[in-house]
Design an enzyme around this catalytic site. Structure first.
Site, PDB file in Angstrom:
ATOM      1  N   ARG A 121      -1.410   3.291  21.208  1.00 38.60           N
ATOM      2  CA  ARG A 121      -1.083   4.293  20.195  1.00 38.60           C
ATOM      3  C   ARG A 121       0.368   4.770  20.283  1.00 38.60           C
ATOM      4  N   CYS A 168       0.840  -1.198   0.000  1.00 38.32           N
ATOM      5  CA  CYS A 168       0.000   0.000   0.000  1.00 38.32           C
ATOM      6  C   CYS A 168       0.877   1.252   0.000  1.00 38.32           C
ATOM      7  N   HIS A 169       0.258   2.405  -0.298  1.00 39.71           N
ATOM      8  CA  HIS A 169       1.010   3.652  -0.440  1.00 39.71           C
ATOM      9  C   HIS A 169       1.786   4.069   0.797  1.00 39.71           C
ATOM     10  N   THR A 170       1.230   3.778   1.958  1.00 34.39           N
ATOM     11  CA  THR A 170       1.890   4.215   3.181  1.00 34.39           C
ATOM     12  C   THR A 170       3.227   3.503   3.387  1.00 34.39           C
ATOM     13  N   ARG A 189      -3.662  -3.136  -7.036  1.00 35.59           N
ATOM     14  CA  ARG A 189      -3.006  -3.701  -5.857  1.00 35.59           C
ATOM     15  C   ARG A 189      -2.081  -4.845  -6.247  1.00 35.59           C
ATOM     16  N   CYS A 231      -9.530  -2.066  21.374  1.00 34.74           N
ATOM     17  CA  CYS A 231      -9.393  -2.669  22.707  1.00 34.74           C
ATOM     18  C   CYS A 231     -10.734  -2.798  23.425  1.00 34.74           C
ATOM     19  N   CYS A 280     -10.670   1.546  26.096  1.00 39.42           N
ATOM     20  CA  CYS A 280     -10.120   2.903  26.246  1.00 39.42           C
ATOM     21  C   CYS A 280     -11.253   3.924  26.078  1.00 39.42           C
ATOM     22  N   CYS A 336      -8.765   3.864  18.500  1.00 41.00           N
ATOM     23  CA  CYS A 336      -8.397   3.274  19.796  1.00 41.00           C
ATOM     24  C   CYS A 336      -7.051   3.837  20.247  1.00 41.00           C
ATOM     25  N   CYS A 376     -12.612   3.970  22.435  1.00 39.84           N
ATOM     26  CA  CYS A 376     -13.470   2.826  22.087  1.00 39.84           C
ATOM     27  C   CYS A 376     -14.820   2.948  22.794  1.00 39.84           C
ATOM     28  N   CYS A 419      -6.571  -3.138   4.744  1.00 37.08           N
ATOM     29  CA  CYS A 419      -6.454  -1.675   4.568  1.00 37.08           C
ATOM     30  C   CYS A 419      -7.420  -1.167   3.502  1.00 37.08           C
ATOM     31  N   HIS A 465       1.302  -3.496   6.225  1.00 39.63           N
ATOM     32  CA  HIS A 465       0.165  -3.350   7.137  1.00 39.63           C
ATOM     33  C   HIS A 465      -1.122  -3.905   6.564  1.00 39.63           C
ATOM     34  N   GLU A 466      -1.047  -4.695   5.458  1.00 43.39           N
ATOM     35  CA  GLU A 466      -2.274  -5.170   4.800  1.00 43.39           C
ATOM     36  C   GLU A 466      -2.184  -6.696   4.640  1.00 43.39           C
TER      37      GLU A 466
HETATM   38  P1  NAD Z   1      -3.557   5.132  -6.102  1.00 42.67           P
HETATM   39  O1  NAD Z   1      -2.274   5.735  -6.505  1.00 42.67           O
HETATM   40  O2  NAD Z   1      -3.859   3.721  -6.467  1.00 42.67           O
HETATM   41  O3  NAD Z   1      -4.751   6.014  -6.680  1.00 42.67           O
HETATM   42  C1  NAD Z   1      -4.730   7.416  -6.752  1.00 42.67           C
HETATM   43  C2  NAD Z   1      -5.514   7.829  -8.020  1.00 42.67           C
HETATM   44  O4  NAD Z   1      -5.672   9.257  -8.010  1.00 42.67           O
HETATM   45  C3  NAD Z   1      -4.818   7.459  -9.319  1.00 42.67           C
HETATM   46  O5  NAD Z   1      -5.712   6.756 -10.165  1.00 42.67           O
HETATM   47  C4  NAD Z   1      -4.445   8.821  -9.919  1.00 42.67           C
HETATM   48  O6  NAD Z   1      -4.492   8.827 -11.332  1.00 42.67           O
HETATM   49  C5  NAD Z   1      -5.529   9.715  -9.323  1.00 42.67           C
HETATM   50  N1  NAD Z   1      -5.168  11.136  -9.282  1.00 42.67           N
HETATM   51  C6  NAD Z   1      -3.951  11.681  -8.984  1.00 42.67           C
HETATM   52  N2  NAD Z   1      -4.016  13.028  -9.050  1.00 42.67           N
HETATM   53  C7  NAD Z   1      -5.292  13.337  -9.382  1.00 42.67           C
HETATM   54  C8  NAD Z   1      -5.985  14.565  -9.614  1.00 42.67           C
HETATM   55  N3  NAD Z   1      -5.335  15.750  -9.526  1.00 42.67           N
HETATM   56  N4  NAD Z   1      -7.289  14.533  -9.921  1.00 42.67           N
HETATM   57  C9  NAD Z   1      -7.927  13.333 -10.030  1.00 42.67           C
HETATM   58  N5  NAD Z   1      -7.328  12.129  -9.833  1.00 42.67           N
HETATM   59  C10 NAD Z   1      -6.033  12.140  -9.515  1.00 42.67           C
HETATM   60  O7  NAD Z   1      -3.677   5.306  -4.523  1.00 42.67           O
HETATM   61  P2  NAD Z   1      -4.648   4.533  -3.491  1.00 42.67           P
HETATM   62  O8  NAD Z   1      -4.050   3.252  -3.081  1.00 42.67           O
HETATM   63  O9  NAD Z   1      -6.031   4.523  -4.077  1.00 42.67           O
HETATM   64  O10 NAD Z   1      -4.587   5.534  -2.234  1.00 42.67           O
HETATM   65  C11 NAD Z   1      -5.172   6.809  -2.306  1.00 42.67           C
HETATM   66  C12 NAD Z   1      -4.855   7.619  -1.062  1.00 42.67           C
HETATM   67  O11 NAD Z   1      -5.540   7.068   0.062  1.00 42.67           O
HETATM   68  C13 NAD Z   1      -3.369   7.654  -0.670  1.00 42.67           C
HETATM   69  O12 NAD Z   1      -3.051   8.989  -0.286  1.00 42.67           O
HETATM   70  C14 NAD Z   1      -3.316   6.711   0.524  1.00 42.67           C
HETATM   71  O13 NAD Z   1      -2.230   7.014   1.371  1.00 42.67           O
HETATM   72  C15 NAD Z   1      -4.646   7.025   1.163  1.00 42.67           C
HETATM   73  N6  NAD Z   1      -5.144   6.046   2.164  1.00 42.67           N
HETATM   74  C16 NAD Z   1      -5.735   6.541   3.286  1.00 42.67           C
HETATM   75  C17 NAD Z   1      -6.247   5.681   4.267  1.00 42.67           C
HETATM   76  C18 NAD Z   1      -6.961   6.238   5.469  1.00 42.67           C
HETATM   77  O14 NAD Z   1      -7.234   5.455   6.393  1.00 42.67           O
HETATM   78  N7  NAD Z   1      -7.291   7.519   5.520  1.00 42.67           N
HETATM   79  C19 NAD Z   1      -6.114   4.292   4.096  1.00 42.67           C
HETATM   80  C20 NAD Z   1      -5.523   3.811   2.932  1.00 42.67           C
HETATM   81  C21 NAD Z   1      -5.044   4.698   1.969  1.00 42.67           C
HETATM   82  C1  022 Z   2      -3.009   3.262   5.424  1.00 40.64           C
HETATM   83  N1  022 Z   2      -2.967   4.608   5.572  1.00 40.64           N
HETATM   84  C2  022 Z   2      -2.637   5.156   4.392  1.00 40.64           C
HETATM   85  C3  022 Z   2      -2.490   4.134   3.512  1.00 40.64           C
HETATM   86  N2  022 Z   2      -2.725   2.982   4.164  1.00 40.64           N
HETATM   87  C4  022 Z   2      -3.201   5.290   6.753  1.00 40.64           C
HETATM   88  C5  022 Z   2      -2.243   6.131   7.254  1.00 40.64           C
HETATM   89  C6  022 Z   2      -2.496   6.861   8.415  1.00 40.64           C
HETATM   90  C7  022 Z   2      -3.721   6.730   9.074  1.00 40.64           C
HETATM   91  C8  022 Z   2      -4.655   5.833   8.573  1.00 40.64           C
HETATM   92  C9  022 Z   2      -4.406   5.118   7.404  1.00 40.64           C
HETATM   93  C10 022 Z   2      -3.989   7.494  10.235  1.00 40.64           C
HETATM   94  C11 022 Z   2      -5.003   8.437  10.336  1.00 40.64           C
HETATM   95  C12 022 Z   2      -4.944   8.969  11.616  1.00 40.64           C
HETATM   96  C13 022 Z   2      -3.896   8.342  12.271  1.00 40.64           C
HETATM   97  N3  022 Z   2      -3.291   7.458  11.411  1.00 40.64           N
HETATM   98  C14 022 Z   2      -3.519   8.593  13.677  1.00 40.64           C
HETATM   99  C15 022 Z   2      -4.224   7.650  14.576  1.00 40.64           C
HETATM  100  C16 022 Z   2      -4.082   8.046  16.023  1.00 40.64           C
HETATM  101  O1  022 Z   2      -3.299   8.951  16.329  1.00 40.64           O
HETATM  102  O2  022 Z   2      -4.785   7.468  16.840  1.00 40.64           O
HETATM  103  C17 022 Z   2      -2.204   6.650  11.733  1.00 40.64           C
HETATM  104  C18 022 Z   2      -2.374   5.305  12.083  1.00 40.64           C
HETATM  105  C19 022 Z   2      -1.266   4.499  12.428  1.00 40.64           C
HETATM  106  C20 022 Z   2       0.010   5.032  12.417  1.00 40.64           C
HETATM  107  C21 022 Z   2       0.175   6.360  12.077  1.00 40.64           C
HETATM  108  C22 022 Z   2      -0.927   7.158  11.731  1.00 40.64           C
HETATM  109  C23 022 Z   2       1.178   4.183  12.804  1.00 40.64           C
HETATM  110  O3  022 Z   2       1.022   3.100  13.261  1.00 40.64           O
HETATM  111  N4  022 Z   2       2.395   4.621  12.608  1.00 40.64           N
HETATM  112  C24 022 Z   2      -3.739   4.683  12.096  1.00 40.64           C
HETATM  113 ZN    ZN Z   3      -2.765   1.057   3.496  1.00 39.35          ZN
END
Ligand code: NAD
Ligand code: 022
Ligand code: ZN
Length: 375
Positions: free
Chosen positions: A110, A40-42, A370, A92, A95, A106, A98, A169, A62-63
């Protein structure tokens, strides 16, 4: 014991495949044989060195999905042989967070999770007697890993590891953002920005929620077919659109006598702060909600005019789709096994651990949705 792992020795370098030492589970911990893990991207964000909180050397990932091999003292919720999905957002159930029922974040472990160690402050991984950091409390780029009991979801045993690892994830994040964070109602209009591994899961979540209009936005024209496969009803490529993207989206979502326009729900799945602004401003005045899923670069800031919020648009963010891992992940596995959601087509590439760096290259080139490593 020894375990084969892909180790992040230093930032900006490919992972190194090697045997490392893994200590057994202590109190409240479980030893898991990882059977499959998504990339994954992270993981890439941390490996690249762009993550200011990234620690090295570390075992990323992480996945995952795997089998409990051993449990430490006091572990009662899982036993040897159970199939589990590691949770980077633990649950948990004790906390304040939760118990609040208002968040899935949770706080039980952390602090130590962020420091790359187990809750007792030590690491189970080492190399030549030197500590290796855990990552997101999961470290699934290792054939065996140790996790806190509260950071595993027990799932049904007939679910294939090489598919349900993605529920650890991407799948849960996308579908959960729709069902838990936005709480989309049937008949809603929606816009999804970025049709990658997250955005496509938002689209299938919207289909599940009964959304009427599911507009996908991506600068990559090839994503049109991908979106349609999971329920997208309209596609907009900002590069091919002559005019202003927000004005266009507001225009095509016009409904009702007042013809105001704007979507009921929008989702940023790009991590780009300019896109986040477009997503907010493409919402309907008075009630439109924009959900930020994408993780922006370190230090980035979002902007809009306060007028956008004063007139009732709502900006929200979500981590792991607002899912409570031990409760919600097994249900999502059931949905997959019952055919309610799709996963298989999104796993475009699989590889052995020895080839994990190829998975990162495919991500960089935008060729994969993926990649999954099968142990
Ligand atoms: P990805 O690279 O597979 O997909 C991103 C898409 O966005 C691509 O298709 C790309 O062409 C498109 N894109 C880029 N710039 C653009 C623009 N200006 N306008 C429109 N489309 C555009 O990535 P992903 O695996 O789908 O992840 C997406 C995001 O989600 C990442 O930043 C990732 O870190 C985040 N994420 C967050 C969480 C969370 O819990 N909040 C969990 C997982 C992933
Ligand atoms: C997963 N992510 C992006 C791609 N795949 C992702 C990254 C960060 C978070 C969630 C998903 C995230 C959002 C908010 C937080 N995190 C903070 C959570 C908190 O403070 O309670 C986050 C998480 C874990 C970690 C860092 C940031 C870590 O374990 N290092 C859930
Ligand atoms: Zn992820």
């Amino acid at each position: 014991m020894k375990t084969r792992a892909a180790v992040a020795l230093e930032k900006g370098k490919p992972l190194t495949i090697m045997d490392v030492e893994l200590d057994g589970p202590k109190a409240g911990e479980v030893l898991v044989e990882v059977k499959a893990t998504g990339i994954c991207h992270t993981d890439d964000f941390t490996l690249s060195g762009a993550d200011p909180e990234g620690l090295f050397p570390a075992i990323l990932g992480h996945e995952g999905a795997g089998i409990v091999i051993d449990v430490g003292p006091g572990v009662a919720s899982v036993r040897k042989g159970d199939h589990v999905i590691p949770l980077y957002t633990p649950e948990c159930r004790q906390c304040p967070s939760c118990l609040s029922r208002k968040t899935n974040l949770c706080t039980a472990i952390r602090a130590t999770q962020g420091q790359g160690v187990m809750p007792d402050g030590t690491s189970r991984f080492s190399l030549d007697g030197k500590k290796l950091h855990h990552y997101m409390g999961t470290s699934t780029f290792s054939n065996f890993t140790v996790l806190p009991e509260i950071a595993v979801a027990k799932v049904r045993e007939d679910a294939p590891f090489d598919k349900v690892c993605y529920i650890g994830c991407g799948v849960t994040t996308g579908i959960g953002a729709v069902l838990n964070t936005a709480k989309v109602e049937p008949g809603s209009t929606s816009v999804v920005f970025g049709l990658g591994g997250i955005g496509l899961n938002v689209i299938q979540g919207l289909r599940l929620a009964g959304a009427d209009m599911i507009i996908g936005v991506d600068i990559n024209a090839a994503k049109k077919q991908w979106g349609e496969r999971f329920g997208m009803t309209h596609f907009v490529n900002p590069k091919e659109l002559g005019g202003d993207l927000v004005a266009h989206l507001v225009n095509i979502t016009k409904r009702g006598a007042d013809q105001i326009g704007g979507a009921d729900y929008t989702f940023d799945c790009t991590g780009n702060v300019s896109v986040m602004r477009q997503a907010l401003e493409a919402c309907h005045r008075g009630w439109g909600q924009s959900i930020i899923i994408g993780v922006a670069p370190a230090g980035a800031e979002i902007a809009t005019r306060p007028f956008q919020l004063v007139t009732g648009r709502v900006w929200k963010g979500t981590a792991f789709g607002g899912a409570r891992g031990r409760t919600d992940v097994p249900k999502i596995v059931d949905w997959y096994m019952d055919g309610k959601i799709d996963i298989d087509p999104m796993i475009t590439h699989t590889m052995a651990l020895a080839d994990i760096n190829k998975g990162f290259e495919l991500m960089h080139k935008g060729e994969s949705i993926r990649s999954v490593v099968i142990y």
